[in-house]
Scaffold this motif. Structure first.
Motif, PDB file in Angstrom:
ATOM      1  N   ALA A   1     -10.745   4.425 -10.391  1.00 25.28           N
ATOM      2  CA  ALA A   1     -11.492   4.436  -9.133  1.00 25.28           C
ATOM      3  C   ALA A   1     -10.526   4.799  -8.004  1.00 25.28           C
ATOM      4  N   VAL A   2     -11.060   5.405  -6.942  1.00 24.21           N
ATOM      5  CA  VAL A   2     -10.215   5.872  -5.843  1.00 24.21           C
ATOM      6  C   VAL A   2     -10.742   5.387  -4.496  1.00 24.21           C
ATOM      7  N   GLY A   3      -9.835   4.715  -3.756  1.00 24.11           N
ATOM      8  CA  GLY A   3     -10.128   4.350  -2.367  1.00 24.11           C
ATOM      9  C   GLY A   3      -9.260   5.218  -1.467  1.00 24.11           C
ATOM     10  N   THR A   4      -7.984   4.792  -1.306  1.00 27.96           N
ATOM     11  CA  THR A   4      -7.035   5.595  -0.522  1.00 27.96           C
ATOM     12  C   THR A   4      -6.385   6.693  -1.359  1.00 27.96           C
ATOM     13  N   GLY A   5      -6.463   6.588  -2.689  1.00 29.77           N
ATOM     14  CA  GLY A   5      -5.823   7.566  -3.570  1.00 29.77           C
ATOM     15  C   GLY A   5      -4.403   7.202  -3.973  1.00 29.77           C
ATOM     16  N   THR A   6      -3.930   6.059  -3.507  1.00 32.35           N
ATOM     17  CA  THR A   6      -2.551   5.650  -3.799  1.00 32.35           C
ATOM     18  C   THR A   6      -2.354   5.396  -5.290  1.00 32.35           C
ATOM     19  N   MET A   7      -3.271   4.650  -5.895  1.00 35.82           N
ATOM     20  CA  MET A   7      -3.166   4.370  -7.334  1.00 35.82           C
ATOM     21  C   MET A   7      -3.301   5.662  -8.139  1.00 35.82           C
ATOM     22  N   LEU A   8      -4.225   6.509  -7.748  1.00 37.52           N
ATOM     23  CA  LEU A   8      -4.432   7.775  -8.471  1.00 37.52           C
ATOM     24  C   LEU A   8      -3.142   8.602  -8.476  1.00 37.52           C
TER      25      LEU A   8
ATOM     26  N   VAL B   1     -17.631  -2.465  -6.065  1.00 39.25           N
ATOM     27  CA  VAL B   1     -17.034  -1.521  -5.104  1.00 39.25           C
ATOM     28  C   VAL B   1     -16.221  -0.426  -5.808  1.00 39.25           C
ATOM     29  N   TYR B   2     -15.527  -0.810  -6.866  1.00 40.30           N
ATOM     30  CA  TYR B   2     -14.610   0.152  -7.501  1.00 40.30           C
ATOM     31  C   TYR B   2     -14.870   0.346  -8.996  1.00 40.30           C
ATOM     32  N   THR B   3     -14.594  -0.681  -9.788  1.00 37.38           N
ATOM     33  CA  THR B   3     -14.555  -0.464 -11.243  1.00 37.38           C
ATOM     34  C   THR B   3     -15.955  -0.298 -11.838  1.00 37.38           C
TER      35      THR B   3
ATOM     36  N   HIS C   1      -8.855  -0.684 -15.380  1.00 42.84           N
ATOM     37  CA  HIS C   1      -9.499  -1.811 -14.683  1.00 42.84           C
ATOM     38  C   HIS C   1      -8.544  -2.275 -13.598  1.00 42.84           C
ATOM     39  N   SER C   2      -8.859  -1.915 -12.367  1.00 44.74           N
ATOM     40  CA  SER C   2      -7.931  -2.167 -11.261  1.00 44.74           C
ATOM     41  C   SER C   2      -8.212  -3.482 -10.544  1.00 44.74           C
ATOM     42  N   GLY C   3      -9.060  -4.345 -11.131  1.00 45.03           N
ATOM     43  CA  GLY C   3      -9.296  -5.674 -10.547  1.00 45.03           C
ATOM     44  C   GLY C   3     -10.470  -5.679  -9.579  1.00 45.03           C
ATOM     45  N   GLY C   4     -10.335  -6.454  -8.497  1.00 41.11           N
ATOM     46  CA  GLY C   4     -11.343  -6.444  -7.442  1.00 41.11           C
ATOM     47  C   GLY C   4     -12.543  -7.340  -7.666  1.00 41.11           C
ATOM     48  N   LEU C   5     -12.500  -8.155  -8.710  1.00 42.23           N
ATOM     49  CA  LEU C   5     -13.696  -8.943  -9.048  1.00 42.23           C
ATOM     50  C   LEU C   5     -14.075  -9.937  -7.958  1.00 42.23           C
TER      51      LEU C   5
ATOM     52  N   GLY D   1      -5.479  -6.995  -9.913  1.00 43.25           N
ATOM     53  CA  GLY D   1      -5.231  -5.629 -10.335  1.00 43.25           C
ATOM     54  C   GLY D   1      -4.280  -4.825  -9.481  1.00 43.25           C
ATOM     55  N   ASN D   2      -4.767  -3.701  -9.015  1.00 43.20           N
ATOM     56  CA  ASN D   2      -3.843  -2.721  -8.449  1.00 43.20           C
ATOM     57  C   ASN D   2      -3.227  -3.158  -7.126  1.00 43.20           C
ATOM     58  N   LYS D   3      -3.832  -4.133  -6.427  1.00 43.18           N
ATOM     59  CA  LYS D   3      -3.305  -4.477  -5.107  1.00 43.18           C
ATOM     60  C   LYS D   3      -1.896  -5.080  -5.194  1.00 43.18           C
ATOM     61  N   TRP D   4      -1.639  -5.886  -6.192  1.00 46.09           N
ATOM     62  CA  TRP D   4      -0.283  -6.422  -6.297  1.00 46.09           C
ATOM     63  C   TRP D   4       0.703  -5.305  -6.653  1.00 46.09           C
ATOM     64  N   PHE D   5       0.312  -4.411  -7.545  1.00 46.10           N
ATOM     65  CA  PHE D   5       1.212  -3.316  -7.921  1.00 46.10           C
ATOM     66  C   PHE D   5       1.529  -2.446  -6.714  1.00 46.10           C
ATOM     67  N   LYS D   6       0.516  -2.190  -5.874  1.00 45.40           N
ATOM     68  CA  LYS D   6       0.757  -1.360  -4.695  1.00 45.40           C
ATOM     69  C   LYS D   6       1.640  -2.092  -3.687  1.00 45.40           C
ATOM     70  N   LEU D   7       1.536  -3.435  -3.679  1.00 44.22           N
ATOM     71  CA  LEU D   7       2.304  -4.214  -2.700  1.00 44.22           C
ATOM     72  C   LEU D   7       3.726  -4.512  -3.141  1.00 44.22           C
TER      73      LEU D   7
ATOM     74  N   SER E   1     -12.018  -7.319   1.992  1.00 47.70           N
ATOM     75  CA  SER E   1     -10.945  -6.456   1.481  1.00 47.70           C
ATOM     76  C   SER E   1     -10.104  -7.126   0.391  1.00 47.70           C
ATOM     77  N   ASN E   2     -10.018  -6.457  -0.761  1.00 44.88           N
ATOM     78  CA  ASN E   2      -9.122  -6.930  -1.819  1.00 44.88           C
ATOM     79  C   ASN E   2      -7.673  -6.869  -1.348  1.00 44.88           C
ATOM     80  N   HIS E   3      -7.382  -5.883  -0.502  1.00 41.55           N
ATOM     81  CA  HIS E   3      -6.004  -5.689  -0.021  1.00 41.55           C
ATOM     82  C   HIS E   3      -5.576  -6.845   0.899  1.00 41.55           C
TER      83      HIS E   3
HETATM   84  C1  LIG Z   1      -8.239  -0.958  -3.678  1.00 41.96           C
HETATM   85  C2  LIG Z   1      -8.813  -0.779  -5.009  1.00 41.96           C
HETATM   86  C3  LIG Z   1      -8.905   0.481  -5.623  1.00 41.96           C
HETATM   87  C4  LIG Z   1      -8.492   1.749  -4.930  1.00 41.96           C
HETATM   88  O1  LIG Z   1      -7.109   1.939  -4.927  1.00 41.96           O
HETATM   89  P1  LIG Z   1      -6.485   3.064  -4.005  1.00 41.96           P
HETATM   90  O2  LIG Z   1      -5.048   3.047  -4.377  1.00 41.96           O
HETATM   91  O3  LIG Z   1      -6.704   2.656  -2.581  1.00 41.96           O
HETATM   92  O4  LIG Z   1      -7.159   4.335  -4.297  1.00 41.96           O
HETATM   93  C5  LIG Z   1      -9.430   0.558  -6.896  1.00 41.96           C
HETATM   94  N1  LIG Z   1      -9.859  -0.555  -7.532  1.00 41.96           N
HETATM   95  C6  LIG Z   1      -9.808  -1.771  -6.967  1.00 41.96           C
HETATM   96  C7  LIG Z   1     -10.336  -2.920  -7.720  1.00 41.96           C
HETATM   97  C8  LIG Z   1      -9.285  -1.927  -5.704  1.00 41.96           C
HETATM   98  O5  LIG Z   1      -9.252  -3.153  -5.151  1.00 41.96           O
END
Ligand SMILES: *Cc1c(COP(=O)(O)O)cnc(C)c1O
Length: 298
Positions: free
Chosen positions: A171-178, A253-255, A281-285, A43-49, A72-74
């Motif tokens: 879902a929000v961790g660091t807020g980068t995706m949001l 943790v997130y979704t 659905h930002s992944g993380g499974l 999910g979102n980790k590849w897009f952020k990277l 860590s998913n990251h």
């Molecule tokens: C890291 C993560 C998030 C949070 O993303 P942020 O950009 O850090 O807010 C949400 N969902 C999943 C599955 C993640 O791994």
């Protein structure tokens, strides 16, 4: 782990979310399945990277250096994506080296990541210890936070008609995706982030810093289920219920917290009748493997 598969953004689709409560409240919901891009790099980790990877190649760096915890998913995604791009990866890991490393760390190691363990106190400073400090490495902030990460996260919405929706929830961790998602929508779509941490009120300014002069999303702080990476029976049984009803797996943790929040908000009348809601659905499974076997039915 299956390294051969390529990242496949065209595998992303929107699945209808059908639940009796939604019909009752006249709410339509879809789930954007960015978890489907790759079996490992979720999910979102590849897009952020993605733009950090591009930047490293363009600047002639030999690799990436970043931070994360044992599940860590990251860290997991950085190790796999670096290997795919031919970049070395170094992970500064929170906590002393455990006798038996987590599956996440073992897989990161198998991707060639150099794991460097630091005490929780040292981790908090986010400084790079001298033994791994190397100007040949591009430093990626924890969780991919930053303008570069947000710009990449915004591309999760490529190919999705975001302006068809009255609301988008993630879902929000660091807020980068949001922040990335907010940057992509017009004034008619309201973006709401579900913080997965307890009392992490600095999030609001962290997100605002990524959206200078732009409208800001709403962040809700009461759906953390006890805190970051914590869970409770209500959350876990909701995740099983949600899977039975919709066929969509979530992570605790997130979704899972996102979907549970969506359900409770709907029940409480947060969305007007006729709303069209997009859940991300930002992944993380992969992180579900830290739960005792049999906890989840998927
Ligand atoms: C890291 C993560 C998030 C949070 O993303 P942020 O950009 O850090 O807010 C949400 N969902 C999943 C599955 C993640 O791994």
């Amino acid at each position: 782990m299956p390294q051969s598969a390529n990242i496949n953004p065209s595998a992303i689709r929107t699945d209808p979310v059908r639940l009796p409560l939604l019909a009752e409240k006249n709410i339509q919901a879809d789930m954007l399945r960015t978890d489907l891009i790759h079996p490992v790099i979720s999910g979102n980790k590849w897009f952020k990277l993605r733009f950090y990877l591009e930047q490293a190649v363009k600047e002639g760096k030999k690799g990436l250096l970043t931070f994360g915890g044992a599940w860590s998913n990251h860290i997991h995604a950085t190790a796999a994506a670096g290997q795919m791009k031919g970049l070395t990866t170094t992970g500064i890991i929170r906590g002393e080296k455990p006798a038996v490393p987590s599956l996440t760390l073992r897989e990161a190691d198998a991707c060639g990541m150099h794991l460097y363990f630091v005490s929780r106190g040292d981790y908090r400073t986010k400084s790079v210890p001298a033994p791994v400090n190397d100007p040949g490495l591009l430093l990626v902030p924890e969780g991919g936070y930053g303008e570069t990460g947000a710009r990449g996260a915004a591309t999760m919405l490529d190919g999705c008609n975001v302006n068809d929706y009255t609301h988008i929830l993630c879902a929000v961790g660091t807020g980068t995706m949001l922040a990335g998602i907010q940057s992509r929508v017009s004034g008619n779509t309201r973006v709401t982030g579900i913080s997965v941490m307890k009392n992490n009120f600095s999030l609001d300014s962290a997100v605002a810093a990524l959206l200078p002069g732009q409208p800001l999303p709403v962040i809700l702080h009461s759906f953390h289920a006890g805190g970051y990476a914590r869970h409770n029976p209500a959350l876990l049984s909701f995740m099983n219920f949600f899977f039975l009803e919709t066929g969509i797996p979530t992570d605790f943790v997130y979704t899972g917290k996102l979907c549970h929040a969506f359900y409770q908000l709907t029940d409480a009348g947060y969305f007007p009748s006729g709303s069209r809601v997009l859940l991300i659905h930002s992944g993380g499974l992969q992180g579900n493997r830290s739960l005792a076997e049999g906890t989840l039915i998927f």
